[in-house]
Design a protein around this motif. Structure first.
Motif, PDB file in Angstrom:
ATOM      1  N   ALA A   1       0.842  -1.193   0.000  1.00  0.00           N
ATOM      2  CA  ALA A   1       0.000   0.000   0.000  1.00  0.00           C
ATOM      3  C   ALA A   1       0.882   1.249   0.000  1.00  0.00           C
ATOM      4  O   ALA A   1       1.810   1.363   0.810  1.00  0.00           O
ATOM      5  N   SER A   2       0.575   2.171  -0.938  1.00  0.00           N
ATOM      6  CA  SER A   2       1.302   3.441  -1.042  1.00  0.00           C
ATOM      7  C   SER A   2       0.414   4.583  -0.579  1.00  0.00           C
ATOM      8  O   SER A   2      -0.822   4.501  -0.630  1.00  0.00           O
ATOM      9  N   ARG A   3       1.042   5.652  -0.149  1.00  0.00           N
ATOM     10  CA  ARG A   3       0.284   6.796   0.384  1.00  0.00           C
ATOM     11  C   ARG A   3      -0.482   7.490  -0.726  1.00  0.00           C
ATOM     12  O   ARG A   3      -0.002   7.644  -1.851  1.00  0.00           O
TER      13      ARG A   3
ATOM     14  N   SER B   1       4.583  10.752  -5.658  1.00  0.00           N
ATOM     15  CA  SER B   1       4.666  10.354  -7.073  1.00  0.00           C
ATOM     16  C   SER B   1       5.020   8.886  -7.230  1.00  0.00           C
ATOM     17  O   SER B   1       5.734   8.495  -8.165  1.00  0.00           O
ATOM     18  N   GLU B   2       4.573   8.048  -6.268  1.00  0.00           N
ATOM     19  CA  GLU B   2       4.809   6.606  -6.391  1.00  0.00           C
ATOM     20  C   GLU B   2       3.846   6.023  -7.418  1.00  0.00           C
ATOM     21  O   GLU B   2       2.662   6.310  -7.409  1.00  0.00           O
TER      22      GLU B   2
ATOM     23  N   GLU C   1      -1.776  13.608 -10.168  1.00  0.00           N
ATOM     24  CA  GLU C   1      -2.614  14.453  -9.326  1.00  0.00           C
ATOM     25  C   GLU C   1      -3.855  13.691  -8.921  1.00  0.00           C
ATOM     26  O   GLU C   1      -4.239  12.708  -9.542  1.00  0.00           O
ATOM     27  N   PHE C   2      -4.463  14.187  -7.839  1.00  0.00           N
ATOM     28  CA  PHE C   2      -5.694  13.614  -7.322  1.00  0.00           C
ATOM     29  C   PHE C   2      -6.818  14.598  -7.542  1.00  0.00           C
ATOM     30  O   PHE C   2      -6.637  15.821  -7.386  1.00  0.00           O
ATOM     31  N   HIS C   3      -7.990  14.080  -7.890  1.00  0.00           N
ATOM     32  CA  HIS C   3      -9.204  14.886  -8.022  1.00  0.00           C
ATOM     33  C   HIS C   3     -10.196  14.396  -6.986  1.00  0.00           C
ATOM     34  O   HIS C   3     -10.512  13.196  -6.934  1.00  0.00           O
ATOM     35  N   ILE C   4     -10.669  15.331  -6.175  1.00  0.00           N
ATOM     36  CA  ILE C   4     -11.731  14.990  -5.217  1.00  0.00           C
ATOM     37  C   ILE C   4     -13.038  15.185  -5.953  1.00  0.00           C
ATOM     38  O   ILE C   4     -13.448  16.320  -6.257  1.00  0.00           O
TER      39      ILE C   4
ATOM     40  N   SER D   1      -2.102  18.445  -6.520  1.00  0.00           N
ATOM     41  CA  SER D   1      -0.811  17.884  -6.922  1.00  0.00           C
ATOM     42  C   SER D   1      -0.054  17.471  -5.671  1.00  0.00           C
ATOM     43  O   SER D   1      -0.573  17.556  -4.549  1.00  0.00           O
ATOM     44  N   SER D   2       1.179  17.076  -5.890  1.00  0.00           N
ATOM     45  CA  SER D   2       1.952  16.568  -4.768  1.00  0.00           C
ATOM     46  C   SER D   2       2.139  17.645  -3.705  1.00  0.00           C
ATOM     47  O   SER D   2       2.522  18.772  -4.004  1.00  0.00           O
TER      48      SER D   2
END
Length: 1390
Positions: free
Chosen positions: A1007-1009, A1048-1049, A1054-1057, A1084-1085
């Motif tokens: 599991a990665s963050r 960036s693993e 990027e993440f979208h909520i 983004s990070s």
């Protein structure tokens, strides 16, 4: 290594500490003492010593073997007996004085002649005999003659009368033994066999025939060592022995007939014989000896005159002085000086010998000592050595106060005999006498040293006997020298072997083995065992040879590889010759070693590996190491599954399923195996040798007891009765008709199994049972050969040699169970319980399921949702049902609920680009409220964490397979997680011995963050008439902080909520508060976003008692599509992650609240504090679960992938922050022990919780214009709204005199005052809202903070000491204008 290296004393403390075998030497000594081989001395050595001393030839330097008297015996039946006496007397005189005969030798010239007239009463005339005897007395005197009458009893009369044999105690015992032995000898005797099988008795019975008419015992003897060739080998002895035995069968040669002696003698005749001996001794021999002693003494005295003195003085002056006894110089010749018979020195020696014979040891010692001095003066070394020898013996035999034994006399004599005179016979005689004297005095160490010095290479037989006696001396010491005993027994055995005495050699090595066995001296032990094996095989004792060679192979040997290979070849050859043609039973083989306790047994088929994209379940295999914690975990999961089937109760006879049994599992009960399913037994072999081993035709030995039923195979059942079948008979032959046995159990055979030097290797042997019953695995059977010999199998020329060196045998698998420690007897004794891992019970057919996973990931982001597929296959011939699964991580996966599962593609290929969520397209509408769905918890919840797998019809027939979708969610914590699945299924047939079966699967997920979510809630300050809540409570504000903590693993950009949802029984998210009106939330990070939502309570009709277990799902989408959070998989993972702890807490709080309302007035005082605390906590409880749904864009292989996931945050309390990340546990500080109980402290409610009892709101105009010129006082109406947020009655105190000292309040004008009543005391009912009208007075224009009233609140049941301020931190600002024409502004609420 010399014998001096073993000079150890067991009484030395330092030695005790340094010797590892000191603690067991006494046991070894006891074992030797009780052994059948052990005696203080040996009969063969006694016989050897007796024969050796008797066969000593008469020498010229000593007179002990010279004849003193001669018996002349004539029968009374002679015509003229006196003439016969005269002839015999003349013959004796001629033999003695003529010089023609060297033997026998005579002591003195005037030899005593004693005349005996022998009268046979049964034949002769007694009167005539008496007349002749009277004539003899006239001629020879009454002291020189005797009439002996005998044979008074006829031989034929009175045969039954038992008359003792008068000569039995005087005749040599070997003569009697030979008489019994000669009659039993075989007609032909092989000389080689005689040599190989000669024992001590054979050595004793060697005699030669007469020579020159004189008894051969006086001159030659079979054991007499020739000075020219004294090899001592048994070649000469065997030939002599053979001739003797041939002669013994000739009646003409045998003088003494077989049977008893003196059969015609009566008891009176016995008395006559005794009287004759006494007469001869006391009236003839002793007076003769006294006369000679007196004459010799007179001669010596007369010769001690002037001539003797002058001779001695001259010799001193011209010939030198005496030579010291211990420093003998080399003489000019080997024998030294030879004396004539009349020499005075010899007369002294004669006198000494005569005194010795009559036991006058003191005078004898004096004479020997005098003669010794004269002999040494004359350098007559042979005479001197003899005088020293007899002087030592005389000193030892003296009575009264004994003279100390001069052992140095004997040492000097032995050295002289050996080194000067080169006469080993005399040296050996001297050593034997000295050894017996030393042993009688307890000086065993000196005796052993003396015997060892006498060993040499010229006679192996003598050296062997002496070394054996030296060993017995070491073991008979006060502190026995056990190691020296064993060492010299080995030396004796070696010399016995060289002398051809193999039986004696074997006996010596067996005695030594008792000492060296199990002492860690592996090299010595190997040598002894090897010799014992060879000697036993030569002596046709093959069983003992096999045992000896077996010990060499099973010991922890330190031999070289070449030597071990030789040992192995010897063993194989001996073993092959032992078993011969007897192939009925298989004997035990010593190689290779088997660690029986490490044997593992596996029941069931080996699982298929991955097929293409399919990943098979790991289950259990022999390649996995056993772990105790893991086994307990699987057992716990199985208990959960069994309890879910049996209405939450685990049956009393429940036993966890064990597919692989080893030495750590519970093996007290018989394991259950299934017919037509293989049983794999893993046997651990160890090759202790440094040479390779070649095993072939390796298989298991078993016994099977049938119960009369057969499997699915077509078998005639009328013949299947309860019987015991075994494969031992067929394996003994190697090949044969195995059809009948294979119909019962099929045995797999490993054709070749090679083991390298010192290699430990496992062999997996299979059995396939075809019938039900009891199976007992007994052991293994195989062919054993050395690897170098096994490599010759391809050679046709060496085929015969290969057959000779390959043996077939077996080894049993004997496993000790755990040691019993329950009863007192178990603790005092060593008892072991049963271990039945090799005794399975074969049961009827059962279903067998295999599980495959498709598109199953190995790495996930925290909270990521991934869809996979699982395939269930029934590979048996029996249908299965009741499919369930339990896991250590039930929040990791879900199969979905039938009511809320979306219609998703069944095939994995068709679902490649589909979302895992159920979505609806929606348009962007600013200010839109949440979409709500009411869901029952029963649609998602599974009791006790066990999940029923939804397959069609709940049954999987034989050979069928089915695929189901499986949703996975990444763990909330980063790292590698071990996730275990346990699948449960049953047979459709009931009443079987095996009630169910399980299948294990273990996966590892990395599991990665992804995102970190923190959420908090606070009460809204909106006044009641502006609140959208039906109850007028004003709602709650929820703040959500979302941070991208991914580094960036995996290529995440990027993440979208995309959506924020809530689920609760009492609260819901109502609206998204976004001042910027921008709904797109990209992170983004390391970016962070803060979201604000308004939460309100659920509608009244949704909180009725009929919908207690109903959950309200509210979705606030931030994009163009709405994800239905109440369906699979979002709702499933929510309930698995959040519902269990939250619901328990909420239900507990509500029950406590209702109990308070019913019995508040009747509670005792000590319980009121805890009840008030619960009331306060209930007031602050929120019970709102936030679901953050996100999407991540990943670039992988130049393709953009979209990942989906969800995170959960459980808001439990207003004002307390909650996080999606699990907080790390801090180490607890050590608390000191308190030995005196303390009273519990009084319940004091914290300020943070009491501050939430009352919610205050100030309602006032934002700006106010007042003409201060006309009226200096400006009065502004202010409304203070008080809301009781708890379910208890609250006392409130409002103080308007309080002046705030906060920095925010000091920045604005504070010169205003509250007019009217300055303090109010109110009482608010549960959840009551009360408005209080106030007036604020201002003196001039400016900006003022109206938030100065201090509000105190406490529950009515609480004491006054717990009042806490309800001051609101946010300021309430009002602007006072001094413009006359200003308009009245809009109201403001804070």
């Amino acid at each position: 290594m010399t014998t001096g290296d073993y000079e150890l004393n067991f009484s030395d403390d330092s030695l005790k500490a340094s010797l590892p075998w000191y603690s067991v030497w006494r046991d070894t000594l006891l074992e030797i003492n009780t052994s059948k081989y052990y005696t203080a001395t040996t009969p063969w050595f006694e016989a050897y010593r007796e024969n050796f001393l008797q066969s000593m030839p008469a020498a010229d330097h000593e007179f002990l073997n010279h004849y003193l008297a001669c018996l002349l015996v004539v029968s009374s039946t002679e015509a003229v007996p006196v003439e016969q006496f005269l002839k015999l007397s003349q013959e004796q005189h001629r033999i003695q004085h003529s010089g023609e005969y060297t033997n026998p030798k005579w002591f003195i010239p005037n030899t005593l002649k004693y005349y005996v007239l022998l009268h046979d009463t049964s034949e002769g005339d007694e009167q005539r005999a008496d007349a002749v005897y009277e004539d003899m007395k006239q001629r020879y005197g009454p002291q020189g003659c005797y009439l002996l009458k005998m044979n008074s009893r006829t031989f034929s009369a009175e045969k039954d009368e038992q008359i003792p044999d008068p000569w039995s105690q005087y005749l040599h015992k070997n003569i009697l033994r030979n008489q019994d032995t000669f009659d039993d000898l075989a007609p032909t005797v092989n000389s080689a066999a005689v040599e190989n099988n000669m024992s001590a008795a054979d050595v004793d019975c060697d005699y030669s025939t007469e020579k020159d008419g004189v008894s051969g015992s006086l001159e030659n003897h079979a054991l007499q060592l020739d000075t020219a060739n004294s090899s001592g080998s048994l070649n000469t002895l065997s030939a002599v022995n053979t001739d003797l035995k041939k002669g013994a069968r000739d009646p003409d040669v045998l003088v003494v007939g077989a049977g008893s002696h003196g059969a015609c003698l009566t008891l009176n005749d016995h008395d006559h014989i005794r009287q004759f001996v006494q007469e001869f001794t006391f009236r003839g021999l002793l007076p003769h000896l006294e006369k000679n002693i007196r004459q010799l003494n007179d001669q010596l005295v007369s010769r001690k005159g002037l001539s003797r003195s002058l001779f001695t003085a001259t010799k001193k002056w011209f010939g030198g002085g005496k030579v010291p006894e211990k420093n003998i110089s080399e003489p000019k010749s080997t024998c030294g000086l030879l004396y004539p018979p009349e020499a005075p020195e010899l007369q002294i020696r004669k006198m000494a010998d005569l005194c010795f014979l009559v036991q006058h040891y003191e005078l004898a010692y004096s004479c020997y000592h005098t003669a010794k001095k004269d002999f040494l003066s004359d350098q007559a070394m042979l005479y001197a050595a003899g005088a020293l020898e007899m002087a030592a013996v005389s000193a030892f035999l003296q009575g009264g106060a004994p003279r100390p034994y001069p052992a140095h006399y004997m040492d000097t004599a032995i050295q002289t005999y050996k080194d000067v005179c080169k006469n080993m016979v005399l040296a050996e005689r001297c050593a034997l006498l000295s050894a017996e004297i030393l042993k009688s005095q307890g000086k065993y160490s000196d005796a052993a040293t003396l015997l060892i010095k006498m060993t040499s290479e010229d006679s192996d037989l003598r050296s062997a006997l002496l070394l054996e006696q030296a060993a017995h001396c070491f073991i008979n010491m006060r502190n026995p020298m056990v190691r020296k005993f064993a060492f010299h027994m080995i030396l004796a055995g070696h010399r016995f072997s060289k002398a051809g005495q193999r039986r004696h050699a074997l006996r010596c090595y067996c005695q030594a083995m008792q000492v060296y066995k199990d002492r860690g001296w592996s090299l010595a032990e190997d040598h002894i065992n090897f010799t014992i094996g060879r000697q036993s095989f030569t002596l046709r004792q093959p069983d003992n040879a096999v045992i000896a060679f077996r010990q060499i192979l099973i010991n922890d040997s330190r031999q070289t590889a070449t030597q071990q290979g030789a040992f192995l070849r010897e063993y194989l050859y001996v073993y092959k010759s032992v078993i011969g043609a007897s192939d009925i039973s298989l004997p035990q083989l010593p190689l290779p070693c088997i660690n029986s306790s490490a044997t593992r047994v596996y029941f069931g088929h080996e699982r298929r590996l991955a097929e293409g994209e399919k990943q098979a379940a790991t289950h259990v295999s022999l390649d996995q190491e056993y772990d105790q914690d893991s086994s307990a975990m699987w057992c716990h999961l199985e208990e959960q599954l069994v309890a879910s089937v049996n209405r939450g109760i685990v049956p009393a006879n429940f036993q966890p399923t064990q597919y692989c049994l080893n030495n750590q599992t519970d093996n007290l009960r018989h394991p259950l195996a299934v017919v037509e399913e293989p049983i794999i037994v893993e046997v651990t072999f160890k090759n202790p040798l440094k040479v390779s081993l070649a095993l072939s035709n390796l298989s298991l030995l078993w016994k099977f007891s049938s119960d009369g039923t057969s499997s699915s195979k077509e078998t005639k059942t009328e013949d299947l009765t309860e019987e015991t079948i075994t494969n031992e008979e067929t394996t003994a032959v190697g090949v044969g008709n195995r059809t009948q046995i294979d119909d019962c159990v099929t045995t797999e055979i490993i054709q070749e199994f090679h083991m390298g030097p010192e290699e430990t290797k496992m062999a997996r042997l299979r059995l396939l049972p075809h019938r039900t019953g009891q199976l007992n695995i007994v052991g293994v059977v195989y062919n054993l050969a050395a690897a170098s010999i096994g490599d010759m199998a391809l050679s046709t020329e060496g085929h015969q040699t290969l057959d000779l060196m390959v043996v077939r045998g077996r080894q049993n698998l004997k496993i000790l169970g755990p040691r019993l420690n329950l009863t007192k007897e178990d603790k005092m004794l060593i008892r072991h319980g049963p271990d039945r891992r090799l005794d399975p019970i074969i049961t009827p057919p059962m279903p067998l399921m295999e599980v495959f996973f498709l598109q199953f990931p190995t790495a996930l982001l925290c909270g990521e949702i991934r869809k996979a597929y699982v395939e269930f296959c029934n590979v048996s011939g029996v249908a299965l049902c009741g499919l369930r699964v339990a896991s250590t991580h039930p929040d990791f996966f879900t199969f979905g609920s039938q009511a809320t599962t979306p219609l998703t593609p069944i095939s994995p290929n068709s679902a490649e680009n589909c979302s895992a969520y159920k979505t609806l397209a929606t348009a962007l509408q600013p200010g839109s409220v949440a979409s709500e769905v009411l869901v029952s918890a029963d649609d998602f919840s599974q009791p006790s964490g066990v999940i029923e797998i939804p397959i069609d019809g709940n049954t999987l027939q034989s050979g069928e397979s089915t695929q189901l979708p499986l949703w996975l969610r990444g763990p909330d914590e980063e790292g590698v997680h071990e996730i275990n699945f346990l699948f449960y299924y049953e047979s459709t047939e009931k009443g079987l011995k095996i009630s169910h079966r399980v299948l294990r699967h273990t996966v590892f997920i990395c599991a990665s963050r992804s995102l970190s979510v923190q959420a908090s809630a606070c009460r809204s300050s909106v006044p009641p008439h502006h609140c959208l809540d039906d109850k007028g409570s004003g709602g709650t504000l929820v703040f959500v902080d979302v941070e991208n903590i991914n580094t960036s693993e995996g290529g995440v950009r990027e993440f979208h909520i995309v959506q924020v949802s809530s689920s609760s029984q009492h609260w819901r998210l109502h609206k998204y508060i976004n001042p910027d009106k921008d709904k797109d939330c990209k992170l983004s990070s390391r970016e962070r976003a803060k979201l604000c939502f308004r939460a309100t309570r659920c509608k009244p009709h949704q909180a009725t008692s009929d919908a207690v277990e109903k959950y309200t799902f509210a979705d606030l989408n931030l994009g163009n599509e709405r994800i239905i959070s109440s369906s699979t998989p979002c709702g499933d993972f929510f309930f698995r992650c959040c519902r269990i702890p939250n619901s328990q807490q909420v239900d507990g709080a509500s029950s406590r609240t209702s109990s308070i309302g019913k019995s508040q007035g009747s509670l005792p005082t000590e319980d009121r504090g805890s009840d008030i605390t619960n009331i306060v906590k209930k007031c602050n409880e929120l019970d709102l679960n936030i679901i953050i749904i996100w999407k991540a864009y990943v670039v992988e292989d130049n393709k953009q992938l979209i990942l989906e996931g969800q995170l959960h945050v459980a808001l439990q309390t207003i004002g307390k922050e909650a996080s999606s990340l699990t907080p790390k546990e801090e180490a607890q500080e050590m608390v000191l022990l308190k030995f005196k109980s303390e009273l519990p402290p009084p319940v004091v409610l914290p300020c943070a919780e009491l501050s939430q009892l009352i919610k205050t709101n100030l309602h006032y105009p934002e700006t106010y214009t007042h003409p201060f010129v006309q009226d200096s006082l400006c009065l502004v109406p202010v409304t203070l709204t008080l809301s009781n947020c708890s379910l208890a009655q609250v006392d409130v105190i409002i103080d308007l005199k309080h002046k705030s000292s906060s920095p925010e309040s000091l920045e604005v004008h504070s010169s205003f005052a509250w007019v009217g009543q300055t303090q109010y005391k109110l009482q608010l009912k549960p959840q009551e809202v009360l408005g209080l009208s106030l007036q604020a007075c201002f003196l001039r224009a400016g900006v003022y903070n109206l938030n100065t009233p201090q509000v105190f609140a406490k529950p009515s049941e609480q004491s006054a000491m717990c009042e806490t301020s309800q001051q609101t931190a946010s300021p309430a600002l009002i602007i006072i204008n001094n413009t006359c024409d200003a308009c009245w502004p809009a109201d403001r609420t804070t």
